[in-house]
Write a protein that holds these residues in place. Structure first.
Motif, short mmCIF file in Angstrom:
data_model
loop_
_atom_site.label_atom_id
_atom_site.label_comp_id
_atom_site.label_asym_id
_atom_site.label_seq_id
_atom_site.Cartn_x
_atom_site.Cartn_y
_atom_site.Cartn_z
N GLN A 114 -0.34 1.33 4.16
CA GLN A 114 -1.27 1.11 3.05
C GLN A 114 -2.48 2.03 3.21
O GLN A 114 -2.64 2.69 4.23
CB GLN A 114 -1.71 -0.36 3.01
CG GLN A 114 -0.59 -1.32 2.59
CD GLN A 114 -0.09 -1.08 1.17
OE1 GLN A 114 -0.81 -0.60 0.30
NE2 GLN A 114 1.18 -1.41 0.93
N ASN B 54 -0.92 -0.99 -2.43
CA ASN B 54 -1.62 -2.13 -3.03
C ASN B 54 -2.42 -1.70 -4.25
O ASN B 54 -3.25 -0.79 -4.19
CB ASN B 54 -2.57 -2.78 -2.03
CG ASN B 54 -1.82 -3.48 -0.92
OD1 ASN B 54 -0.66 -3.85 -1.09
ND2 ASN B 54 -2.48 -3.64 0.22
N ARG B 55 -2.16 -2.40 -5.34
CA ARG B 55 -2.80 -2.07 -6.61
C ARG B 55 -4.33 -2.19 -6.54
O ARG B 55 -5.05 -1.34 -7.07
CB ARG B 55 -2.23 -3.01 -7.68
CG ARG B 55 -2.43 -2.49 -9.07
CD ARG B 55 -1.76 -3.40 -10.09
NE ARG B 55 -2.06 -2.88 -11.40
CZ ARG B 55 -1.36 -1.92 -12.01
NH1 ARG B 55 -0.30 -1.41 -11.42
NH2 ARG B 55 -1.71 -1.48 -13.19
N ASP B 56 -4.82 -3.21 -5.89
CA ASP B 56 -6.27 -3.41 -5.80
C ASP B 56 -6.95 -2.24 -5.10
O ASP B 56 -8.04 -1.82 -5.48
CB ASP B 56 -6.60 -4.69 -5.01
CG ASP B 56 -6.22 -5.93 -5.80
OD1 ASP B 56 -5.91 -5.80 -7.00
OD2 ASP B 56 -6.24 -7.04 -5.21
N ASP B 57 -6.29 -1.71 -4.06
CA ASP B 57 -6.86 -0.57 -3.33
C ASP B 57 -6.93 0.66 -4.23
O ASP B 57 -7.92 1.40 -4.21
CB ASP B 57 -6.02 -0.25 -2.08
CG ASP B 57 -6.17 -1.31 -1.01
OD1 ASP B 57 -7.05 -2.18 -1.15
OD2 ASP B 57 -5.39 -1.27 -0.03
N GLU C 285 -7.15 0.64 -7.44
CA GLU C 285 -8.20 0.40 -8.45
C GLU C 285 -9.59 0.60 -7.86
O GLU C 285 -10.49 1.08 -8.55
CB GLU C 285 -8.05 -1.01 -9.04
CG GLU C 285 -6.72 -1.14 -9.77
CD GLU C 285 -6.78 -2.03 -11.01
OE1 GLU C 285 -7.84 -2.07 -11.66
OE2 GLU C 285 -5.76 -2.66 -11.31
N THR C 286 -9.75 0.25 -6.57
CA THR C 286 -11.03 0.51 -5.91
C THR C 286 -11.35 2.00 -5.92
O THR C 286 -12.47 2.42 -6.21
CB THR C 286 -11.00 -0.02 -4.45
OG1 THR C 286 -10.74 -1.42 -4.49
CG2 THR C 286 -12.30 0.24 -3.73
N GLN D 249 6.42 -3.15 -8.90
CA GLN D 249 5.02 -2.96 -9.30
C GLN D 249 4.93 -2.39 -10.71
O GLN D 249 5.78 -1.64 -11.14
CB GLN D 249 4.36 -1.97 -8.34
CG GLN D 249 4.17 -2.52 -6.96
CD GLN D 249 2.78 -3.00 -6.73
OE1 GLN D 249 1.84 -2.56 -7.40
NE2 GLN D 249 2.61 -3.90 -5.78
N GLU E 45 -3.25 1.94 -17.90
CA GLU E 45 -4.67 1.89 -17.53
C GLU E 45 -5.45 3.14 -17.92
O GLU E 45 -6.61 3.32 -17.52
CB GLU E 45 -4.84 1.69 -16.01
CG GLU E 45 -3.91 0.67 -15.38
CD GLU E 45 -4.07 -0.72 -15.96
OE1 GLU E 45 -5.22 -1.10 -16.28
OE2 GLU E 45 -3.05 -1.41 -16.13
N GLU F 299 -8.73 2.61 -19.40
CA GLU F 299 -9.66 1.99 -18.46
C GLU F 299 -10.33 3.02 -17.54
O GLU F 299 -11.51 2.92 -17.23
CB GLU F 299 -8.89 0.98 -17.61
CG GLU F 299 -9.69 0.10 -16.71
CD GLU F 299 -10.29 -1.08 -17.45
OE1 GLU F 299 -11.23 -1.67 -16.91
OE2 GLU F 299 -9.82 -1.40 -18.57
N TYR F 300 -9.53 4.02 -17.10
CA TYR F 300 -10.03 4.97 -16.09
C TYR F 300 -9.90 6.41 -16.59
O TYR F 300 -8.79 6.93 -16.74
CB TYR F 300 -9.24 4.81 -14.79
CG TYR F 300 -9.34 3.44 -14.17
CD1 TYR F 300 -10.52 3.00 -13.57
CD2 TYR F 300 -8.25 2.57 -14.19
CE1 TYR F 300 -10.61 1.74 -13.01
CE2 TYR F 300 -8.33 1.31 -13.63
CZ TYR F 300 -9.51 0.90 -13.03
OH TYR F 300 -9.60 -0.35 -12.48
#
Ligand SMILES: *Cc1c(COP(=O)(O)O)cnc(C)c1O
Length: 348
Positions: free
Chosen positions: A130, A161-164, A166-167, A188, A194, A197-198
């Motif tokens: 990760q 990991n998706r959250d990572d 997105e961070t 996933q 997105e 969003e970004y």
């Protein structure tokens, strides 16, 4: 805040792109005498004597409806490898700027960086394959333009990991490139939803893997209209040839066949994992979200050589950082997977 103008190379900002005959006149006409083509035809039953559509409109329309992404957010390249190279050429000043890569990962990011004389700063993945977010934050400086994340990752097979991710997207002022070459096999969700969003997101996908068209060389990048405009300006005018465009269009009409193969590939993958687990020389098989598995073995090179002697080629990744002892095996047809297993039964 991400601002494309602060990361774009000055020479690209100033660039007047090559204007081809097909760019200057795109409408209908009965006589085209504008591109120095052979008006009589070609030896191929009168086909391919005309230059292809530089913007691949028909293919993009079809992709747009399959992916749910507007045409203006789609770039097509001669494989996604071309999109990777174009990102370097658009945003990275040779000898000055840098990018971040997170090994073990796809080798082209490093090669493309080397070709473009751009430093690739390596921040190894963790033992769980990760992102090391702290390490990445430390490696970023004012000259960092791109971060390459491959998810599902090659050669490890896992999703990041998706959250990572997105961070990174929320905090990095350069471009985060998410390479989704294997997304069709993954549980996933894709990041292409997105894009609104970004503004600093580029998603790479390809027809080379699940779509079964590695020989056509068609890759996609999905990004903001601003980024796509830059990539179109930098690309060679006719980067996707007419044969590839026509065949891609035809193939994209058969989503059902591709989905059936994806399902079968996943079944075959599960089956292969279960069988391989029982071999003494198999120490571990990493969870895969892709059409290949990474297998940790007691003696990778000997197994690799043994298989070569029996006409079976896999990928020896045992010299790759964090992949000691590992072999990467692509999921084949049921018959091919059986041949692999039967052959391995003769290894000791
Ligand atoms: C295979 C692969 C690609 C595909 O590249 P193409 O040029 O589209 O064939 C891209 N990224 C990764 C991680 C891959 O494994």
């Amino acid at each position: 805040m991400f601002d494309i103008n602060t990361i774009l190379r000055q020479n690209i900002k100033n660039l007047t792109p090559y204007s081809s005959a097909r760019d200057e006149y795109t409408g209908e006409a009965s006589v085209f005498l504008d591109a120095n083509e052979n008006a009589f035809g070609s030896p191929l039953s009168n086909a391919y004597n005309r230059y292809p559509d530089p913007m691949q409109h028909q293919v993009k329309l079809r992709l747009s409806s399959i992916k749910g992404v507007p045409v203006r957010n789609i770039f097509l390249g001669n494989g996604s490898d071309e999109a990777i190279d174009i990102l370097f050429r658009s945003f990275c000043n040779p000898g000055v700027d840098n990018v971040i890569i997170v090994p073990p990962t796809y080798g082209m990011y490093q090669v493309s960086a080397n070709i473009n004389d751009v430093e690739a700063r390596k921040v190894l993945l963790t033992e769980e394959y990760q992102l090391n977010l702290e390490g990445i934050a430390e490696a970023i400086n004012k000259n960092t333009k791109l971060i390459f994340i491959c998810s599902p990752n090659n050669p490890t097979g896992n999703s990041i990991n998706r959250d990572d991710i997105e961070t990174l997207l929320a905090n990095f002022n350069g471009i985060v490139v998410i390479d989704e070459a294997y997304i069709n096999y993954s549980r996933q969700k894709t990041f292409i939803q997105e894009l609104t969003e970004y503004a600093n997101l580029v998603v790479l996908q390809t027809l080379s893997k699940a779509w079964g068209l590695a020989g056509l060389r068609v890759g996609m990048a999905f990004a903001s209209e601003e980024i796509i405009e830059v990539m179109n300006k930098v690309k060679p005018p006719y980067n996707v040839n007419e044969a590839s465009q026509l065949l891609a269009l035809e193939a994209l009409g058969n989503v059902a066949q591709v989905n059936a193969w994806i399902k079968e590939t996943l079944e075959q993958r599960d089956k292969l994992v279960l069988t391989l687990k029982d071999f003494d020389f198999v120490l571990d098989i990493y969870p895969s979200d892709a059409n290949f598995i990474l297998v940790k073995t007691t003696n990778a090179r000997a197994i690799y050589d043994f298989l070569v002697q029996h006409g079976i080629i896999i990928r020896d990744r045992s010299k790759v950082e964090l992949c000691e002892g590992c072999l990467r095996i692509t999921i084949g047809t049921p018959a091919e997977n059986n041949t692999l297993i039967e052959t391995l039964q003769g290894f000791n």
